[in-house]
Write a protein that holds these residues in place. Structure first.
Motif, PDB file in Angstrom:
ATOM      1  N   ASP A 126       0.824  -1.216   0.000  1.00  0.00           N
ATOM      2  CA  ASP A 126       0.000   0.000   0.000  1.00  0.00           C
ATOM      3  C   ASP A 126       0.854   1.261   0.000  1.00  0.00           C
TER       4      ASP A 126
ATOM      5  N   GLU B 298      -0.394  -0.196  -8.731  1.00  0.00           N
ATOM      6  CA  GLU B 298      -1.848  -0.101  -8.706  1.00  0.00           C
ATOM      7  C   GLU B 298      -2.426  -0.006 -10.114  1.00  0.00           C
TER       8      GLU B 298
ATOM      9  N   LYS C 234       2.361   1.465  -3.821  1.00  0.00           N
ATOM     10  CA  LYS C 234       1.586   1.059  -4.998  1.00  0.00           C
ATOM     11  C   LYS C 234       1.382   2.177  -6.018  1.00  0.00           C
ATOM     12  N   SER C 235       1.469   3.439  -5.598  1.00  0.00           N
ATOM     13  CA  SER C 235       1.290   4.550  -6.527  1.00  0.00           C
ATOM     14  C   SER C 235       2.616   5.183  -6.953  1.00  0.00           C
TER      15      SER C 235
ATOM     16  N   LYS D  23      -4.259  -5.468  -9.619  1.00  0.00           N
ATOM     17  CA  LYS D  23      -5.355  -5.146  -8.706  1.00  0.00           C
ATOM     18  C   LYS D  23      -5.079  -5.628  -7.289  1.00  0.00           C
TER      19      LYS D  23
END
Length: 214
Positions: free
Chosen positions: A1, A133, A4-5, A137
């Protein structure tokens, strides 16, 4: 998390030996050394370094930058990890370059430029300038992606610079007749995912690769 970007790139995990060719700083100059993962380099590592002209390469680096660099990669070929790529001679696939003088790893684009300019071969890139991301998924989807990555041994991506549809492929999309079989085909061991600016890195290994064995 957390990552992920973050823009990243994904390379194939090559089945070889980690080797570092390094310029060790000394007063107004440098020494060249070759190291294995946890030890001094083997005789074959030094022979290969001499064969590719590491002294001349680093001489150019020094002339251009007056900085010392460490070039780390996977050493692959005959007698190394069962040589799953069926290579007939040794190859060195770079995955990180560190500016020893500034103690900084080169970012992805800088690494590519460095290797192109000083004639080093890089590990095979599967995806670049993407985010986790955007591409996956979930962690399960990422693992599933890794489980279906193959290369064609006879005309494989490591045996030549030529790229064709069989050299590196996902069996869910490009192989309609069933699961590829050895010796013509071989799974990739996994992938390595890194931030474009080295914000993070981690490996994802194929479980089936471990089950099947080399």
């Amino acid at each position: 998390d957390k990552v992920k970007s973050t823009p990243c790139y994904i390379t194939r995990k090559h089945e070889g030996q980690s080797v570092t060719m390094i310029m060790l700083p000394k007063k107004k100059s440098y020494d060249i050394k070759v190291f294995g993962r946890n030890s001094n380099g083997l005789e074959r590592h030094y022979r290969y370094a001499n064969k590719i002209g590491i002294s001349d390469k680093f001489k150019k680096v020094w002339k251009d930058t007056h900085h010392c660099f460490a070039v780390q990669g996977e050493f692959c070929g005959p007698g190394v990890q069962s040589n799953i790529y069926n290579l007939t001679s040794y190859r060195f696939f770079v995955y990180t370059v560190k500016d020893v003088t500034t103690n900084k790893l080169l970012a992805y684009n800088e690494l590519k430029e460095f290797c192109k300019k000083y004639d080093f071969e890089t590990v095979k890139c599967a995806l670049d300038n993407t985010t986790l991301e955007k591409r996956f998924k979930s962690i399960d989807e990422l693992q599933d992606y890794v489980e279906h990555q193959w290369f064609y041994v006879k005309n494989g991506c490591l045996n030549s610079q030529q790229t064709d549809e069989w050299a590196d492929f996902d069996d869910r999309k490009q192989y309609a007749l069933g699961t590829p079989k050895k010796p013509d085909f071989h799974r990739w061991e996994g992938v390595v995912i890194r931030g474009l600016n080295n914000e993070f890195s981690f490996k994802v290994k194929s479980n089936q690769y471990q089950i099947d064995g080399l």
